[in-house]
Design a protein around this motif. Structure first.
Motif, PDB file in Angstrom:
ATOM      1  N   LEU A 176       0.927  -1.034  -0.184  1.00 40.39           N
ATOM      2  CA  LEU A 176       0.054   0.067   0.078  1.00 40.39           C
ATOM      3  C   LEU A 176       1.091   1.220   0.018  1.00 40.39           C
ATOM      4  O   LEU A 176       0.480   2.244  -0.126  1.00 40.39           O
ATOM      5  CB  LEU A 176      -1.033  -0.218   1.084  1.00 40.39           C
ATOM      6  CG  LEU A 176      -2.058  -1.064   1.224  1.00 40.39           C
ATOM      7  CD1 LEU A 176      -2.568  -1.089   2.283  1.00 40.39           C
ATOM      8  CD2 LEU A 176      -3.109  -0.815   0.158  1.00 40.39           C
ATOM      9  N   THR A 196      -8.487  -3.102   0.677  1.00 39.60           N
ATOM     10  CA  THR A 196      -8.045  -1.903   0.178  1.00 39.60           C
ATOM     11  C   THR A 196      -6.952  -1.975  -0.897  1.00 39.60           C
ATOM     12  O   THR A 196      -6.991  -0.938  -1.732  1.00 39.60           O
ATOM     13  CB  THR A 196      -7.222  -1.529   1.403  1.00 39.60           C
ATOM     14  OG1 THR A 196      -8.249  -1.450   2.670  1.00 39.60           O
ATOM     15  CG2 THR A 196      -6.593  -0.010   1.331  1.00 39.60           C
ATOM     16  N   GLN A 255      -7.244   0.430  -4.292  1.00 41.86           N
ATOM     17  CA  GLN A 255      -6.224   1.264  -4.404  1.00 41.86           C
ATOM     18  C   GLN A 255      -5.482   1.029  -5.856  1.00 41.86           C
ATOM     19  O   GLN A 255      -5.212   2.044  -6.405  1.00 41.86           O
ATOM     20  CB  GLN A 255      -5.431   1.328  -3.085  1.00 41.86           C
ATOM     21  CG  GLN A 255      -4.090   2.399  -3.301  1.00 41.86           C
ATOM     22  CD  GLN A 255      -3.198   2.485  -2.080  1.00 41.86           C
ATOM     23  OE1 GLN A 255      -3.734   2.579  -0.999  1.00 41.86           O
ATOM     24  NE2 GLN A 255      -2.015   2.171  -2.121  1.00 41.86           N
ATOM     25  N   THR A 310      -4.948   3.830  -8.742  1.00 40.96           N
ATOM     26  CA  THR A 310      -3.905   4.323  -8.852  1.00 40.96           C
ATOM     27  C   THR A 310      -3.016   3.789 -10.141  1.00 40.96           C
ATOM     28  O   THR A 310      -1.976   4.320 -10.326  1.00 40.96           O
ATOM     29  CB  THR A 310      -2.914   4.364  -7.624  1.00 40.96           C
ATOM     30  OG1 THR A 310      -2.626   3.020  -7.443  1.00 40.96           O
ATOM     31  CG2 THR A 310      -3.591   4.892  -6.399  1.00 40.96           C
TER      32      THR A 310
END
Length: 294
Positions: A105, A134, A138, A142
């Protein structure tokens, strides 16, 4: 079908013992020991030999050793420093494999692209369950280059990913992920497929990328994902309240809401879980002064 030389109990034990990991491993990984699961993951991934695959949580490389057989490049991100020697050995054996030690992350997309000699096109992974949801959202947010994800997650997370309106599992996460991808495949993985057997059921889901503008519905072309996400978060912030009350308690003007609800044909007395992704897109478009009605 593509298999892995590590996807059996004997090979897994031997690999752990060879690197001194059998007794001191501490992060609670559950190692995949069933080649049928590997075969099914690879079938869902539909690799053609040109893909740059991103993997998170490779462990001792069980899935990795299947991926390197079919992908152009495989880049894995591993957080457990004790596994670095194992991954280094794989990298020496396979010229199309690189790995990054760190928190998936927190690793910048540019660093992933550099390691993989280009931006990743697929995410294929047996994800760390505590951060799986998550990571999926994400990475789709991104890394625009990702066109597909085939990921193993806890069954409850898979249920959230694939949930439909009106069900308990359907929530803000479901809607926000649906702005980037749609579920196109799923299969269950029982605890016996791992060593040691976990106390939870698992599932593999395939998610193919979509674009907000590709989602059918009025206003889709004029809504952006960030604006829709703000609406979704406010709508689900207080699930037991009506959508009007929840959103007005979380930053949205009541008069603007009433006008948007009327324009989009959404009942202000409805609750968030009753709305579809298309409803949220239309609502966001209206709230940003873009037309969502005829």
């Amino acid at each position: 079908m593509t298999t892995s030389p590590l996807a059996n109990p004997t090979a897994t034990r031997e690999m752990l013992e060879a690197f001194g990991l059998a007794t001191k491993h501490r992060l609670g990984q559950n190692f995949l020991i069933d080649n049928h699961v590997i075969e099914h993951i690879m079938a869902l991934a539909e690799l053609t030999g040109s893909e740059r695959v991103l993997e998170v949580g490779p462990g001792i490389g069980t899935l990795t050793l299947a991926l390197v057989q079919e992908a152009a490049r495989v880049t894995s991100i591993e957080m457990d420093a004790e596994l670095e020697p194992v991954l280094s050995a794989h990298a020496m054996d396979h010229s199309n494999f690189r790995f990054i030690m760190g928190d998936a992350l927190a690793v910048p997309p540019a660093a992933i692209a550099e390691a993989g000699e280009g931006e990743p096109t697929l995410l294929v992974a047996n994800l760390p369950y505590n951060v799986a949801a998550t990571i999926i959202l994400q990475f789709f947010q991104t890394m625009p280059s990702l066109r597909r994800a085939v990921v193993m997650v806890q069954k409850e997370v898979a249920d959230r990913i694939a949930a439909v309106p009106g069900t308990k599992a359907y929530g803000a996460y479901t809607v926000k992920l649906s702005l980037y991808g749609e579920v196109t495949g799923r299969f269950e993985v029982p605890p016996r497929c791992f060593m040691p057997a976990p106390h939870v059921d698992s599932a593999v889901v395939r998610i193919d990328r979509v674009d907000v503008s590709d989602v059918e519905g009025e206003g889709a072309a004029s809504a952006d994902a960030e604006a829709v996400a703000r609406v979704v978060d406010a709508a689900f912030a207080q699930r037991r309240k009506t959508i009007r009350n929840s959103m007005s308690s979380n930053g949205f003007d009541k008069d603007a809401l009433d006008a948007a609800f009327e324009a989009c044909g959404i009942a202000p007395t409805a609750r968030a879980e009753a709305l579809t992704t298309e409803d949220f897109i239309a609502l966001a478009a209206s709230l940003t002064s873009a037309p969502c009605g005829e």
